[in-house]
Design a protein around this motif. Structure first.
Motif, PDB file in Angstrom:
ATOM      1  N   SER A  75      68.315  39.209  36.796  1.00 47.75           N
ATOM      2  CA  SER A  75      66.852  39.171  36.896  1.00 47.75           C
ATOM      3  C   SER A  75      66.302  40.306  37.742  1.00 47.75           C
ATOM      4  O   SER A  75      65.163  40.715  37.550  1.00 47.75           O
ATOM      5  CB  SER A  75      66.387  37.833  37.465  1.00 47.75           C
ATOM      6  OG  SER A  75      66.414  36.842  36.468  1.00 47.75           O
ATOM      7  N   LEU A  76      67.079  40.808  38.674  1.00 50.11           N
ATOM      8  CA  LEU A  76      66.621  41.935  39.482  1.00 50.11           C
ATOM      9  C   LEU A  76      66.332  43.142  38.592  1.00 50.11           C
ATOM     10  O   LEU A  76      65.351  43.851  38.798  1.00 50.11           O
ATOM     11  CB  LEU A  76      67.672  42.287  40.539  1.00 50.11           C
ATOM     12  CG  LEU A  76      67.294  43.392  41.522  1.00 50.11           C
ATOM     13  CD1 LEU A  76      66.119  42.973  42.392  1.00 50.11           C
ATOM     14  CD2 LEU A  76      68.488  43.734  42.394  1.00 50.11           C
ATOM     15  N   LEU A  77      67.160  43.335  37.587  1.00 48.61           N
ATOM     16  CA  LEU A  77      67.013  44.499  36.713  1.00 48.61           C
ATOM     17  C   LEU A  77      66.203  44.219  35.445  1.00 48.61           C
ATOM     18  O   LEU A  77      65.481  45.090  34.970  1.00 48.61           O
ATOM     19  CB  LEU A  77      68.397  45.025  36.331  1.00 48.61           C
ATOM     20  CG  LEU A  77      69.282  45.456  37.506  1.00 48.61           C
ATOM     21  CD1 LEU A  77      70.668  45.808  37.009  1.00 48.61           C
ATOM     22  CD2 LEU A  77      68.658  46.614  38.251  1.00 48.61           C
ATOM     23  N   PHE A  78      66.346  43.025  34.894  1.00 51.15           N
ATOM     24  CA  PHE A  78      65.741  42.712  33.594  1.00 51.15           C
ATOM     25  C   PHE A  78      64.984  41.385  33.632  1.00 51.15           C
ATOM     26  O   PHE A  78      65.150  40.555  32.740  1.00 51.15           O
ATOM     27  CB  PHE A  78      66.838  42.629  32.518  1.00 51.15           C
ATOM     28  CG  PHE A  78      67.750  43.818  32.486  1.00 51.15           C
ATOM     29  CD1 PHE A  78      67.315  45.034  31.992  1.00 51.15           C
ATOM     30  CD2 PHE A  78      69.050  43.727  32.959  1.00 51.15           C
ATOM     31  CE1 PHE A  78      68.166  46.133  31.966  1.00 51.15           C
ATOM     32  CE2 PHE A  78      69.904  44.821  32.932  1.00 51.15           C
ATOM     33  CZ  PHE A  78      69.457  46.028  32.429  1.00 51.15           C
ATOM     34  N   TRP A  79      64.165  41.157  34.647  1.00 53.23           N
ATOM     35  CA  TRP A  79      63.608  39.829  34.841  1.00 53.23           C
ATOM     36  C   TRP A  79      62.803  39.299  33.661  1.00 53.23           C
ATOM     37  O   TRP A  79      62.957  38.128  33.328  1.00 53.23           O
ATOM     38  CB  TRP A  79      62.838  39.724  36.161  1.00 53.23           C
ATOM     39  CG  TRP A  79      61.590  40.535  36.275  1.00 53.23           C
ATOM     40  CD1 TRP A  79      61.459  41.776  36.795  1.00 53.23           C
ATOM     41  CD2 TRP A  79      60.286  40.140  35.854  1.00 53.23           C
ATOM     42  NE1 TRP A  79      60.167  42.185  36.730  1.00 53.23           N
ATOM     43  CE2 TRP A  79      59.409  41.200  36.156  1.00 53.23           C
ATOM     44  CE3 TRP A  79      59.760  39.003  35.247  1.00 53.23           C
ATOM     45  CZ2 TRP A  79      58.048  41.157  35.885  1.00 53.23           C
ATOM     46  CZ3 TRP A  79      58.400  38.954  34.978  1.00 53.23           C
ATOM     47  CH2 TRP A  79      57.560  40.018  35.292  1.00 53.23           C
ATOM     48  N   PRO A  80      61.949  40.069  32.974  1.00 57.43           N
ATOM     49  CA  PRO A  80      61.201  39.438  31.870  1.00 57.43           C
ATOM     50  C   PRO A  80      62.114  38.898  30.764  1.00 57.43           C
ATOM     51  O   PRO A  80      61.939  37.780  30.278  1.00 57.43           O
ATOM     52  CB  PRO A  80      60.312  40.558  31.337  1.00 57.43           C
ATOM     53  CG  PRO A  80      60.192  41.534  32.463  1.00 57.43           C
ATOM     54  CD  PRO A  80      61.517  41.454  33.174  1.00 57.43           C
ATOM     55  N   ILE A  81      63.131  39.684  30.421  1.00 57.66           N
ATOM     56  CA  ILE A  81      64.060  39.269  29.370  1.00 57.66           C
ATOM     57  C   ILE A  81      64.892  38.080  29.841  1.00 57.66           C
ATOM     58  O   ILE A  81      65.076  37.107  29.098  1.00 57.66           O
ATOM     59  CB  ILE A  81      64.971  40.448  28.958  1.00 57.66           C
ATOM     60  CG1 ILE A  81      64.133  41.557  28.331  1.00 57.66           C
ATOM     61  CG2 ILE A  81      66.070  39.988  28.011  1.00 57.66           C
ATOM     62  CD1 ILE A  81      64.847  42.875  28.172  1.00 57.66           C
ATOM     63  N   HIS A  82      65.373  38.130  31.075  1.00 58.03           N
ATOM     64  CA  HIS A  82      66.214  37.055  31.597  1.00 58.03           C
ATOM     65  C   HIS A  82      65.431  35.741  31.673  1.00 58.03           C
ATOM     66  O   HIS A  82      65.954  34.681  31.338  1.00 58.03           O
ATOM     67  CB  HIS A  82      66.788  37.449  32.957  1.00 58.03           C
ATOM     68  CG  HIS A  82      67.913  36.593  33.392  1.00 58.03           C
ATOM     69  ND1 HIS A  82      68.021  36.111  34.659  1.00 58.03           N
ATOM     70  CD2 HIS A  82      69.000  36.109  32.733  1.00 58.03           C
ATOM     71  CE1 HIS A  82      69.115  35.366  34.760  1.00 58.03           C
ATOM     72  NE2 HIS A  82      69.722  35.357  33.603  1.00 58.03           N
ATOM     73  N   PHE A  83      64.188  35.813  32.123  1.00 55.14           N
ATOM     74  CA  PHE A  83      63.355  34.603  32.167  1.00 55.14           C
ATOM     75  C   PHE A  83      63.203  34.018  30.766  1.00 55.14           C
ATOM     76  O   PHE A  83      63.280  32.794  30.587  1.00 55.14           O
ATOM     77  CB  PHE A  83      61.974  34.925  32.751  1.00 55.14           C
ATOM     78  CG  PHE A  83      61.899  34.843  34.253  1.00 55.14           C
ATOM     79  CD1 PHE A  83      60.901  34.097  34.870  1.00 55.14           C
ATOM     80  CD2 PHE A  83      62.800  35.508  35.060  1.00 55.14           C
ATOM     81  CE1 PHE A  83      60.806  34.023  36.252  1.00 55.14           C
ATOM     82  CE2 PHE A  83      62.716  35.448  36.447  1.00 55.14           C
ATOM     83  CZ  PHE A  83      61.718  34.697  37.043  1.00 55.14           C
ATOM     84  N   LEU A  84      62.984  34.875  29.766  1.00 53.05           N
ATOM     85  CA  LEU A  84      62.835  34.381  28.388  1.00 53.05           C
ATOM     86  C   LEU A  84      64.125  33.743  27.890  1.00 53.05           C
ATOM     87  O   LEU A  84      64.097  32.680  27.258  1.00 53.05           O
ATOM     88  CB  LEU A  84      62.423  35.522  27.457  1.00 53.05           C
ATOM     89  CG  LEU A  84      60.980  35.982  27.565  1.00 53.05           C
ATOM     90  CD1 LEU A  84      60.744  37.192  26.669  1.00 53.05           C
ATOM     91  CD2 LEU A  84      60.011  34.867  27.226  1.00 53.05           C
ATOM     92  N   VAL A  85      65.251  34.379  28.149  1.00 56.67           N
ATOM     93  CA  VAL A  85      66.545  33.847  27.712  1.00 56.67           C
ATOM     94  C   VAL A  85      66.784  32.469  28.321  1.00 56.67           C
ATOM     95  O   VAL A  85      67.323  31.576  27.666  1.00 56.67           O
ATOM     96  CB  VAL A  85      67.688  34.825  28.070  1.00 56.67           C
ATOM     97  CG1 VAL A  85      69.051  34.177  27.923  1.00 56.67           C
ATOM     98  CG2 VAL A  85      67.599  36.081  27.213  1.00 56.67           C
ATOM     99  N   LEU A  86      66.375  32.278  29.569  1.00 56.95           N
ATOM    100  CA  LEU A  86      66.569  30.993  30.244  1.00 56.95           C
ATOM    101  C   LEU A  86      65.487  29.967  29.881  1.00 56.95           C
ATOM    102  O   LEU A  86      65.549  28.833  30.328  1.00 56.95           O
ATOM    103  CB  LEU A  86      66.589  31.195  31.771  1.00 56.95           C
ATOM    104  CG  LEU A  86      67.752  32.022  32.314  1.00 56.95           C
ATOM    105  CD1 LEU A  86      67.591  32.223  33.811  1.00 56.95           C
ATOM    106  CD2 LEU A  86      69.083  31.378  31.988  1.00 56.95           C
ATOM    107  N   GLY A  87      64.515  30.362  29.082  1.00 57.36           N
ATOM    108  CA  GLY A  87      63.451  29.440  28.681  1.00 57.36           C
ATOM    109  C   GLY A  87      62.355  29.297  29.722  1.00 57.36           C
ATOM    110  O   GLY A  87      61.583  28.341  29.686  1.00 57.36           O
ATOM    111  N   LEU A  88      62.273  30.239  30.630  1.00 57.28           N
ATOM    112  CA  LEU A  88      61.258  30.202  31.683  1.00 57.28           C
ATOM    113  C   LEU A  88      60.075  31.094  31.306  1.00 57.28           C
ATOM    114  O   LEU A  88      59.566  31.868  32.109  1.00 57.28           O
ATOM    115  CB  LEU A  88      61.876  30.666  33.015  1.00 57.28           C
ATOM    116  CG  LEU A  88      63.047  29.837  33.517  1.00 57.28           C
ATOM    117  CD1 LEU A  88      63.732  30.520  34.690  1.00 57.28           C
ATOM    118  CD2 LEU A  88      62.586  28.446  33.907  1.00 57.28           C
TER     119      LEU A  88
END
Length: 132
Positions: free
Chosen positions: A51-64
């Motif tokens: 999330s430090l590097l790719f937070w928008p994508i990571h949040f989406l992948v986690l359903g957030l």
């Protein structure tokens, strides 16, 4: 709401168990228990490097996606203010890094709230407030 996390990767199991035992980041018990951990485990619980590097994508992948949209809105608002005020680019970069660090520090607890407690709200700062 089960305390069994065998369906999750070991890092998530460790994080979820820690949050179950010590509450969220806003609690003093959480902070004390976090300080007692060795550095590697502390970083695993407190920070998410993806999330430090790719937070928008990571949040989406986690359903957030709700928290991601809120945080993205804040980032866009801050960027717009920097542009309107004509502040130097270093200010814009600093604010961008601050948003990324905030996302990296929040995502683990936000994911815990979603998966364990069934809470998937719009507040990206839920990880920072006092919690049960």
């Amino acid at each position: 709401m089960s305390n069994s996390y065998e369906n999750y990767k070991p890092k998530w199991q460790e994080r979820f168990s820690f949050f179950d035992q010590h509450g969220g980041p806003g609690r003093s018990e959480h902070q004390q228990a976090l300080k007692a951990l060795p550095l590697g485990r502390r970083l695993t619980v407190h920070l998410n490097f993806v999330s430090l590097l790719f937070w928008p994508i990571h949040f989406l992948v986690l359903g957030l996606w709700r928290a991601m949209l809120s945080l993205l809105g804040i980032a866009i608002l801050l960027g717009t203010l920097v542009a309107i005020l004509g502040l130097p680019e270093v200010v814009s970069r600093g604010l961008g890094m601050a948003v990324s660090v905030l996302a990296a520090m929040s995502v683990n607890y936000l994911y815990y709230l979603k998966q364990v407690r069934g809470q998937n709200g719009w507040n990206p700062f839920a990880a920072l407030k006092k919690s049960a």
